[in-house]
Design a protein around this motif. Sequence first.
Motif, PDB file in Angstrom:
ATOM      1  N   TRP A 167      -1.031 -16.039  -9.289  1.00  0.00           N
ATOM      2  CA  TRP A 167      -1.323 -15.039 -10.794  1.00  0.00           C
ATOM      3  C   TRP A 167      -0.522 -13.768 -10.984  1.00  0.00           C
ATOM      4  O   TRP A 167       0.195 -13.518 -11.664  1.00  0.00           O
ATOM      5  CB  TRP A 167      -2.506 -14.824 -11.019  1.00  0.00           C
ATOM      6  N   LEU A 168      -0.535 -13.073  -9.955  1.00  0.00           N
ATOM      7  CA  LEU A 168      -0.745 -11.472  -9.869  1.00  0.00           C
ATOM      8  C   LEU A 168       1.338 -11.777 -10.290  1.00  0.00           C
ATOM      9  O   LEU A 168       2.356 -11.393 -10.469  1.00  0.00           O
ATOM     10  CB  LEU A 168      -0.506 -10.495  -8.727  1.00  0.00           C
ATOM     11  N   GLU A 169       1.751 -12.211  -9.428  1.00  0.00           N
ATOM     12  CA  GLU A 169       3.688 -12.957  -9.256  1.00  0.00           C
ATOM     13  C   GLU A 169       3.954 -13.325 -10.694  1.00  0.00           C
ATOM     14  O   GLU A 169       4.709 -12.635 -11.259  1.00  0.00           O
ATOM     15  CB  GLU A 169       4.415 -13.670  -7.918  1.00  0.00           C
ATOM     16  N   GLU A 170       3.487 -14.425 -10.907  1.00  0.00           N
ATOM     17  CA  GLU A 170       3.761 -14.819 -12.138  1.00  0.00           C
ATOM     18  C   GLU A 170       3.204 -13.890 -13.199  1.00  0.00           C
ATOM     19  O   GLU A 170       4.545 -13.652 -13.973  1.00  0.00           O
ATOM     20  CB  GLU A 170       2.857 -16.050 -12.758  1.00  0.00           C
ATOM     21  N   ILE A 171       2.714 -12.780 -12.804  1.00  0.00           N
ATOM     22  CA  ILE A 171       2.261 -11.857 -14.409  1.00  0.00           C
ATOM     23  C   ILE A 171       3.199 -10.706 -14.428  1.00  0.00           C
ATOM     24  O   ILE A 171       2.740  -9.614 -15.107  1.00  0.00           O
ATOM     25  CB  ILE A 171       0.881 -11.292 -14.694  1.00  0.00           C
ATOM     26  N   GLY A 172       4.007 -10.440 -13.258  1.00  0.00           N
ATOM     27  CA  GLY A 172       4.342  -9.742 -12.802  1.00  0.00           C
ATOM     28  C   GLY A 172       3.871  -8.185 -12.463  1.00  0.00           C
ATOM     29  O   GLY A 172       4.491  -7.018 -12.674  1.00  0.00           O
ATOM     30  N   LEU A 173       2.374  -8.164 -12.006  1.00  0.00           N
ATOM     31  CA  LEU A 173       1.959  -7.242 -11.448  1.00  0.00           C
ATOM     32  C   LEU A 173       1.714  -7.209 -10.235  1.00  0.00           C
ATOM     33  O   LEU A 173       0.954  -6.139 -10.053  1.00  0.00           O
ATOM     34  CB  LEU A 173       0.205  -7.261 -11.782  1.00  0.00           C
ATOM     35  N   ALA A 174       2.270  -8.306  -9.180  1.00  0.00           N
ATOM     36  CA  ALA A 174       1.921  -7.844  -7.310  1.00  0.00           C
ATOM     37  C   ALA A 174       2.065  -6.623  -7.264  1.00  0.00           C
ATOM     38  O   ALA A 174       1.412  -5.892  -5.969  1.00  0.00           O
ATOM     39  CB  ALA A 174       2.830  -8.731  -6.911  1.00  0.00           C
ATOM     40  N   ASP A 175       3.123  -5.935  -7.699  1.00  0.00           N
ATOM     41  CA  ASP A 175       4.070  -4.641  -7.038  1.00  0.00           C
ATOM     42  C   ASP A 175       3.015  -3.597  -7.857  1.00  0.00           C
ATOM     43  O   ASP A 175       3.012  -2.053  -6.878  1.00  0.00           O
ATOM     44  CB  ASP A 175       5.297  -4.433  -7.355  1.00  0.00           C
ATOM     45  N   GLN A 176       1.944  -3.220  -7.676  1.00  0.00           N
ATOM     46  CA  GLN A 176       1.165  -1.902  -8.744  1.00  0.00           C
ATOM     47  C   GLN A 176      -0.384  -2.498  -7.883  1.00  0.00           C
ATOM     48  O   GLN A 176      -1.178  -1.373  -8.389  1.00  0.00           O
ATOM     49  CB  GLN A 176       0.533  -2.764 -10.151  1.00  0.00           C
ATOM     50  N   LEU A 177      -0.922  -3.308  -6.463  1.00  0.00           N
ATOM     51  CA  LEU A 177      -1.452  -3.298  -6.444  1.00  0.00           C
ATOM     52  C   LEU A 177      -1.645  -2.518  -5.412  1.00  0.00           C
ATOM     53  O   LEU A 177      -2.873  -1.492  -5.487  1.00  0.00           O
ATOM     54  CB  LEU A 177      -1.738  -4.445  -5.495  1.00  0.00           C
ATOM     55  N   GLY A 178      -1.127  -1.812  -4.376  1.00  0.00           N
ATOM     56  CA  GLY A 178      -0.388  -0.446  -4.080  1.00  0.00           C
ATOM     57  C   GLY A 178      -1.626   0.197  -4.584  1.00  0.00           C
ATOM     58  O   GLY A 178      -1.861   1.404  -4.346  1.00  0.00           O
ATOM     59  N   PRO A 179      -0.110   0.794  -5.515  1.00  0.00           N
ATOM     60  CA  PRO A 179      -0.560   2.092  -6.339  1.00  0.00           C
ATOM     61  C   PRO A 179      -2.133   2.371  -6.467  1.00  0.00           C
ATOM     62  O   PRO A 179      -2.579   3.165  -7.040  1.00  0.00           O
ATOM     63  CB  PRO A 179       0.354   1.927  -7.412  1.00  0.00           C
ATOM     64  N   ALA A 180      -2.730   0.854  -7.202  1.00  0.00           N
ATOM     65  CA  ALA A 180      -3.590   1.272  -7.373  1.00  0.00           C
ATOM     66  C   ALA A 180      -4.710   1.215  -6.466  1.00  0.00           C
ATOM     67  O   ALA A 180      -6.286   1.501  -6.838  1.00  0.00           O
ATOM     68  CB  ALA A 180      -4.160  -0.448  -8.618  1.00  0.00           C
ATOM     69  N   GLY A 181      -4.290   0.998  -5.224  1.00  0.00           N
ATOM     70  CA  GLY A 181      -5.402   1.351  -3.945  1.00  0.00           C
ATOM     71  C   GLY A 181      -6.480   0.306  -3.598  1.00  0.00           C
ATOM     72  O   GLY A 181      -7.295   0.410  -3.233  1.00  0.00           O
ATOM     73  N   LEU A 182      -5.778  -0.832  -4.158  1.00  0.00           N
ATOM     74  CA  LEU A 182      -6.151  -2.109  -3.963  1.00  0.00           C
ATOM     75  C   LEU A 182      -6.140  -3.109  -3.121  1.00  0.00           C
ATOM     76  O   LEU A 182      -4.812  -2.576  -2.704  1.00  0.00           O
ATOM     77  CB  LEU A 182      -6.248  -3.180  -5.240  1.00  0.00           C
ATOM     78  N   PRO A 183      -6.291  -4.051  -2.341  1.00  0.00           N
ATOM     79  CA  PRO A 183      -5.776  -4.793  -0.960  1.00  0.00           C
ATOM     80  C   PRO A 183      -4.778  -5.377  -1.597  1.00  0.00           C
ATOM     81  O   PRO A 183      -4.348  -5.281  -2.978  1.00  0.00           O
ATOM     82  CB  PRO A 183      -6.542  -5.418  -1.025  1.00  0.00           C
ATOM     83  N   SER A 184      -3.779  -5.251  -0.957  1.00  0.00           N
ATOM     84  CA  SER A 184      -1.637  -5.939  -1.397  1.00  0.00           C
ATOM     85  C   SER A 184      -2.017  -7.296  -0.168  1.00  0.00           C
ATOM     86  O   SER A 184      -2.701  -7.432   0.769  1.00  0.00           O
ATOM     87  CB  SER A 184      -1.124  -5.393  -1.526  1.00  0.00           C
ATOM     88  N   PHE A 185      -0.418  -7.767  -0.677  1.00  0.00           N
ATOM     89  CA  PHE A 185      -0.463  -9.110   0.079  1.00  0.00           C
ATOM     90  C   PHE A 185       1.443  -8.872  -0.096  1.00  0.00           C
ATOM     91  O   PHE A 185       1.874  -8.154  -0.128  1.00  0.00           O
ATOM     92  CB  PHE A 185      -0.844 -10.587  -0.974  1.00  0.00           C
ATOM     93  N   ARG A 186       1.597  -9.450   1.279  1.00  0.00           N
ATOM     94  CA  ARG A 186       2.847  -9.665   1.213  1.00  0.00           C
ATOM     95  C   ARG A 186       2.961 -11.204   1.482  1.00  0.00           C
ATOM     96  O   ARG A 186       2.492 -12.145   2.430  1.00  0.00           O
ATOM     97  CB  ARG A 186       3.636  -9.000   2.451  1.00  0.00           C
ATOM     98  N   ARG A 187       4.558 -11.917   1.995  1.00  0.00           N
ATOM     99  CA  ARG A 187       4.481 -13.446   1.473  1.00  0.00           C
ATOM    100  C   ARG A 187       5.149 -13.560   3.714  1.00  0.00           C
ATOM    101  O   ARG A 187       6.237 -12.804   3.452  1.00  0.00           O
ATOM    102  CB  ARG A 187       5.851 -13.929   0.981  1.00  0.00           C
ATOM    103  N   GLY A 188       4.659 -14.693   3.712  1.00  0.00           N
ATOM    104  CA  GLY A 188       5.049 -14.362   5.386  1.00  0.00           C
ATOM    105  C   GLY A 188       6.586 -15.321   5.524  1.00  0.00           C
ATOM    106  O   GLY A 188       6.433 -15.791   4.561  1.00  0.00           O
ATOM    107  N   ALA A 189       7.248 -15.471   6.566  1.00  0.00           N
ATOM    108  CA  ALA A 189       8.385 -16.869   6.428  1.00  0.00           C
ATOM    109  C   ALA A 189       8.103 -17.822   5.899  1.00  0.00           C
ATOM    110  O   ALA A 189       8.508 -18.699   5.799  1.00  0.00           O
ATOM    111  CB  ALA A 189       8.776 -16.023   7.816  1.00  0.00           C
ATOM    112  N   ASP A 190       6.715 -18.698   6.496  1.00  0.00           N
ATOM    113  CA  ASP A 190       6.134 -19.481   5.830  1.00  0.00           C
ATOM    114  C   ASP A 190       6.074 -20.058   4.183  1.00  0.00           C
ATOM    115  O   ASP A 190       5.683 -20.682   3.947  1.00  0.00           O
ATOM    116  CB  ASP A 190       4.970 -19.906   6.674  1.00  0.00           C
TER     117      ASP A 190
END
Length: 221
Positions: A21-44
């Motif tokens: 959802w966050l990737e779709e609306i283009g907000l995934a990169d803002q989680l860290g700056p907001a002090g929220l948990p963030s994610f990364r995509r693994g090789a899988d």
Amino acid sequence: MHGRVRRLGDDGGTGERLAAWLEEIGLADQLGPAGLPSFRRGADGAAYWTEPGTGEPLTPERLTELDAVLHQQGDEPAHAVPVALVQLRRKAAVRAGLLASAWHTYASLAELRGRSENATRFAVHKAAERGGLLVVVHDDGRTMVPAFQLDEAGDVRTELGAVLEPLLAARMDPWQVWAWLTQPAALLGGQVPHEAARDPEEVRLVQHAAVRLAERARASA
């Protein structure tokens, strides 16, 4: 580690849904700056969620909490937009635009003024202290003097003095002052404040708009 994070990341359920959802609306990169948990995509291709600061994997309970926080805006949670993240994205875009515009370091301003860097540094600090010069400090520590406010000799444009004074006296965020002065302003019918101030017939209106903005800033502080 991936296996552990994947298990604590809800096995692709809530975590995967939130990430997509966050990737779709283009907000995934803002989680860290907001002090929220963030994610990364693994090789899988899976989303691996971690806590801010510690880097520890999120538990299913924390993912559920994050899900609720991100969907709390609006009457229909399923279609909500995380407003805080949208605002952070807009703020980042504005800052990127400002950084791409002309601004001076102490060294470049000293060269423009034909003075030593130490003398220029002192003059900049004194002018900023009395609210006569907009100075912006970047997150990386760089001190920037936006060029729009200066004349060909590197001095503050005469007509901008009365515009800068109320904004800086109100202790507004320097980034916000920079943005307001260099972008179309609603209070001026879409005119760019620092450009409109060049017109003797418009400068008083710009000054009035600056005073009104400063009053609003004080009221909301």
